[in-house]
Design a protein around this motif. Structure first.
Motif, PDB file in Angstrom:
ATOM      1  N   MET A 255       0.812  -1.213   0.000  1.00  0.00           N
ATOM      2  CA  MET A 255       0.000   0.000   0.000  1.00  0.00           C
ATOM      3  C   MET A 255       0.852   1.273   0.000  1.00  0.00           C
ATOM      4  O   MET A 255       0.556   2.227  -0.712  1.00  0.00           O
ATOM      5  CB  MET A 255      -0.928   0.029   1.226  1.00  0.00           C
ATOM      6  N   PHE A 256       1.920   1.271   0.810  1.00  0.00           N
ATOM      7  CA  PHE A 256       2.648   2.520   1.037  1.00  0.00           C
ATOM      8  C   PHE A 256       4.114   2.479   0.587  1.00  0.00           C
ATOM      9  O   PHE A 256       4.769   3.522   0.572  1.00  0.00           O
ATOM     10  CB  PHE A 256       2.624   2.874   2.536  1.00  0.00           C
ATOM     11  N   THR A 257       4.624   1.318   0.250  1.00  0.00           N
ATOM     12  CA  THR A 257       6.022   1.025  -0.060  1.00  0.00           C
ATOM     13  C   THR A 257       6.852   0.998   1.228  1.00  0.00           C
ATOM     14  O   THR A 257       6.527   1.672   2.220  1.00  0.00           O
ATOM     15  CB  THR A 257       6.690   2.005  -1.049  1.00  0.00           C
ATOM     16  N   LYS A 258       7.905   0.250   1.195  1.00  0.00           N
ATOM     17  CA  LYS A 258       8.802   0.102   2.344  1.00  0.00           C
ATOM     18  C   LYS A 258       9.370   1.438   2.794  1.00  0.00           C
ATOM     19  O   LYS A 258       9.605   1.672   3.984  1.00  0.00           O
ATOM     20  CB  LYS A 258       9.936  -0.850   1.949  1.00  0.00           C
ATOM     21  N   GLU A 259       9.573   2.357   1.848  1.00  0.00           N
ATOM     22  CA  GLU A 259      10.181   3.653   2.164  1.00  0.00           C
ATOM     23  C   GLU A 259       9.319   4.503   3.077  1.00  0.00           C
ATOM     24  O   GLU A 259       9.801   5.459   3.679  1.00  0.00           O
ATOM     25  CB  GLU A 259      10.477   4.427   0.875  1.00  0.00           C
ATOM     26  N   ASN A 260       8.027   4.164   3.193  1.00  0.00           N
ATOM     27  CA  ASN A 260       7.114   4.952   4.025  1.00  0.00           C
ATOM     28  C   ASN A 260       6.603   4.188   5.238  1.00  0.00           C
ATOM     29  O   ASN A 260       5.520   4.465   5.745  1.00  0.00           O
ATOM     30  CB  ASN A 260       5.946   5.476   3.184  1.00  0.00           C
ATOM     31  N   LEU A 261       7.410   3.229   5.711  1.00  0.00           N
ATOM     32  CA  LEU A 261       7.119   2.505   6.951  1.00  0.00           C
ATOM     33  C   LEU A 261       8.302   2.680   7.901  1.00  0.00           C
ATOM     34  O   LEU A 261       9.437   2.335   7.556  1.00  0.00           O
ATOM     35  CB  LEU A 261       6.892   1.014   6.668  1.00  0.00           C
ATOM     36  N   GLY A 262       8.056   3.239   9.087  1.00  0.00           N
ATOM     37  CA  GLY A 262       9.139   3.505  10.028  1.00  0.00           C
ATOM     38  C   GLY A 262       8.803   3.069  11.442  1.00  0.00           C
ATOM     39  O   GLY A 262       7.693   2.600  11.723  1.00  0.00           O
ATOM     40  N   ILE A 263       9.763   3.213  12.350  1.00  0.00           N
ATOM     41  CA  ILE A 263       9.589   2.879  13.768  1.00  0.00           C
ATOM     42  C   ILE A 263      10.158   4.003  14.627  1.00  0.00           C
ATOM     43  O   ILE A 263      11.244   4.511  14.350  1.00  0.00           O
ATOM     44  CB  ILE A 263      10.317   1.566  14.138  1.00  0.00           C
ATOM     45  N   VAL A 264       9.408   4.387  15.666  1.00  0.00           N
ATOM     46  CA  VAL A 264       9.894   5.305  16.701  1.00  0.00           C
ATOM     47  C   VAL A 264       9.632   4.640  18.038  1.00  0.00           C
ATOM     48  O   VAL A 264       8.474   4.431  18.417  1.00  0.00           O
ATOM     49  CB  VAL A 264       9.191   6.668  16.629  1.00  0.00           C
ATOM     50  N   SER A 265      10.701   4.276  18.745  1.00  0.00           N
ATOM     51  CA  SER A 265      10.536   3.500  19.969  1.00  0.00           C
ATOM     52  C   SER A 265      11.573   3.885  21.005  1.00  0.00           C
ATOM     53  O   SER A 265      12.685   4.299  20.673  1.00  0.00           O
ATOM     54  CB  SER A 265      10.673   2.003  19.644  1.00  0.00           C
TER      55      SER A 265
END
Length: 406
Positions: A255-265
């Motif tokens: 849906m969004f491509t890997k480039e637009n999936l992130g993590i903040v933890s």
């Protein structure tokens, strides 16, 4: 049980409700990416981080009274209430807060502990020597301490936390000093001197014990290049399970491509990789912000505190690494996540998705989201896919992905 709120559209999926705020429904057509928190979102950390909090407190208290205490003496509700205040994203801060609260309420019973800590040469001792030096420094029976904790100290703490909209270590110290006066100030200073909590892990008893419990011997050695001093465990991290499924990540990547999936933890990269394993390959490596790793760049905890949630630093940094930094969902499970997202909204078009099933008090978390009218409420992260389906579950709401599936 459905909690009604006229500001939401409530959709039933797999016998659970997802809540979508009415004024943002149309924005779902324009979502460009997703950033995730880890604990309680991607990973079930209730038997790792939460248990590490309890184990660290019980070990320190056991040493102080020279009697073994069980970790279950710390109520889940206190941990959750501290998180709800928005100032305790760092679990070691939670440990410290509970310890100074307990000791402040013990009053004159900690007199010997104060004398030991303020004794000549104590500040020059290594961590393990400090730990041994204060053994039995609080003269109280295990029976009396447990009665005080259950009957008075913890119930009072919970009530006080319920009255606070926001709280951090500094406001908690002020609350205690206002209640107990100058003697409390001495207790807190002695805890600071004993734990060296303002310093980094090499000189910090709380963080060292916590990480020993959490990582275990092998990972602790890899991360810190030192051996365990206080515990001999294999690591609570082995209790963790990933919540998000490979199927959900595969769908989101399409849906969004890997480039637009992130993590903040708040956790570290090494711990995320340990639990998520190959699932880490679905995220943009540049948009992985792990605050525990970021913290080591700072010389003191006071400076490092400025990057911890709810400070918007980490989310803004991750957004800047995506292909687009607007129309993004941030999925979290706590008030810190919500407050951070609200701060980022002043600069970016970001929507907060609150999940609750993997919290210790899920219904209370859900009520908190509804009270604060967060944008979207889901039982767990895998329901994110259902946001982009129509009610008959046959077509996507999402514009680009919808063209491929209609």
């Amino acid at each position: 049980m459905t909690l009604k709120n006229n500001n939401y559209t409530i959709k039933t999926v797999k016998k659970s409700e997802i809540y979508i705020k009415n004024n943002i429904k149309n924005n779902l057509n324009n979502i460009k990416g997703v950033i995730f928190d880890c604990d309680g979102v991607l990973i079930d950390a209730r038997l790792s981080y939460d248990l590490a909090i309890k184990n660290t407190i019980s070990l320190i208290l056991s040493n102080l009274i020279s009697k073994k205490l069980d970790s279950n003496i710390i109520p889940n509700q206190i941990i959750e209430k501290l998180r709800e205040t928005g100032g305790f994203n760092n679990d070691c801060d939670t440990v410290y807060a509970i310890i100074i609260y307990i000791l402040s309420n013990l009053g004159k019973k900690v007199t010997d502990f104060i004398k030991i800590v303020n004794g000549e040469g104590f500040d020059k001792l290594k961590l393990d020597k400090k730990f041994l030096k204060v053994n039995g420094g609080i003269e109280i029976s295990k029976f009396m301490l447990l009665n005080m904790l259950k009957g008075r100290i913890f119930p009072k703490f919970i009530k006080q936390l319920q009255k606070l909209n926001q709280c951090n270590i500094q406001t908690l110290k002020k609350l205690l000093i206002n209640e107990f006066g100058n003697e409390c100030n001495k207790i807190i200073k002695s805890v600071d001197d004993y734990t060296s909590y303002k310093k980094n892990i090499k000189n910090n008893i709380i963080t060292t014990i916590f990480d020993e419990f959490f990582y275990g011997k092998k990972l602790f050695n890899i991360k810190h290049n030192k051996i365990n001093q206080f515990t001999n465990t294999n690591g609570l991290i082995k209790n963790e399970k990933s919540i998000i499924t490979r199927k959900s990540l595969e769908t989101l990547e399409k849906m969004f491509t890997k480039e637009n999936l992130g993590i903040v933890s708040g956790r570290s990269l090494i711990s995320a990789k340990f639990t998520l394993k190959s699932l880490m390959n679905y995220f943009n490596k540049k948009a992985l912000i792990f605050i525990e790793d970021e913290e080591v760049k700072y010389k003191s905890k006071q400076l490092a505190a400025k990057i911890w949630k709810p400070n918007p630093y980490s989310l803004l940094k991750a957004l800047n690494k995506l292909n687009t930094d607007n129309n993004i969902l941030y999925i979290g499970n706590s008030s810190e996540d919500y407050i951070m997202t609200e701060a980022v909204k002043l600069k970016k078009n970001v929507f907060f998705v609150g999940v609750y099933d993997s919290n210790n008090t899920p219904e209370e978390t859900k009520k908190y989201y509804l009270k604060n009218e967060v944008d979207i409420i889901l039982p767990n992260v895998n329901y994110i896919i259902d946001l982009f389906f129509k009610s008959n579950n046959t077509k996507w709401f999402h514009r680009e992905w919808g063209k491929k599936n209609e």
